[in-house]
Design a protein around this motif. Structure first.
Motif, PDB file in Angstrom:
ATOM      1  N   GLY A   1      -9.871   0.408  18.745  1.00  0.00           N
ATOM      2  CA  GLY A   1      -9.736   0.699  20.156  1.00  0.00           C
ATOM      3  C   GLY A   1      -9.658   2.171  20.497  1.00  0.00           C
TER       4      GLY A   1
ATOM      5  N   LYS B   1      -6.786   7.744  21.973  1.00  0.00           N
ATOM      6  CA  LYS B   1      -6.665   6.426  22.595  1.00  0.00           C
ATOM      7  C   LYS B   1      -7.219   6.491  24.018  1.00  0.00           C
TER       8      LYS B   1
ATOM      9  N   THR C   1     -17.416   5.492  20.444  1.00  0.00           N
ATOM     10  CA  THR C   1     -16.571   4.426  19.933  1.00  0.00           C
ATOM     11  C   THR C   1     -16.099   4.752  18.525  1.00  0.00           C
TER      12      THR C   1
END
Length: 202
Positions: A117, A138, A113
């Motif tokens: 996002g 992404k 992470t």
């Protein structure tokens, strides 16, 4: 040689104490936030309150705040104890942990992470050497970059056809990086910081 290992680069907070390559004691908690409040109490729970001959700290990439907390604590303890401080990579440790669970794997990828996002991505060979720089991607770019049969990290890809290994870095697994070159104890953020410097009127 006694080694204190500090890992606060993700939602997990962990510390470990090694005698040579043998684990003496460790603590691991998934806390999300609050690393600054939990880190020193966890170290204090280790034998001799974590006193060591050297320190290794996770320098990222990962959480901006978590990385800064871990590096600052490691440097402060290193200064107080007059011992050397070294860094290790977040994705490199996760890759080593995944390889320890799937030893027959040649190449594997790591997804952790990031922020906004996005994910931190890195590919590693059978010797756990990186096959390029860690980058921020992404979600829609995963298939464009990731081609290994095994993917490890904290991003849930369990619904895909890949062999997914759900992992967070854990200080007690630091010994898996024993052959890696130590990094400088400086944050590796993996992408530009969220905050932008203020413009000064002229």
């Amino acid at each position: 040689m006694r080694t204190l290992v500090i890992d606060t680069a993700t939602k997990a907070c962990s510390v470990a104490l090694f005698e040579g390559e043998t684990l003496s004691a460790s603590r691991f908690e998934v806390i999300g936030r609050g690393h600054a409040e939990r880190l020193l109490p966890l170290i204090a729970q280790l034998p001799e309150k974590g006193r060591a001959d050297r320190i290794f700290v996770n320098v990222g990439p990962g959480s901006f705040t978590g990385i800064r907390i871990g590096v600052a604590a490691a440097k402060a303890l290193g200064l107080a104890w007059n011992i050397p401080v070294h860094g290790y990579g977040c994705l490199a440790l996760v890759a080593a942990m995944a390889r320890d669970e799937t030893p027959d794997t040649l190449h594997l990828d790591v997804l952790m992470t990031g922020g906004h996002g996005e994910y931190f991505f890195g590919a590693f060979d059978e010797a756990n050497e990186p096959l390029g720089e860690v980058i921020s991607i992404k979600p829609g770019q995963i298939d464009a970059y990731s081609h290994a049969s095994v993917i490890a990290g904290d991003v849930d890809l369990s619904g895909t056809t890949r062999n997914w290994v759900d992992l967070l870095p854990d200080a007690q697994k630091w010994h898996l990086l024993r052959d890696a070159t130590p990094l400088k104890p400086s944050p590796v953020y993996g992408r530009p910081p969220d905050a932008k410097p203020a413009l000064v009127a002229t």
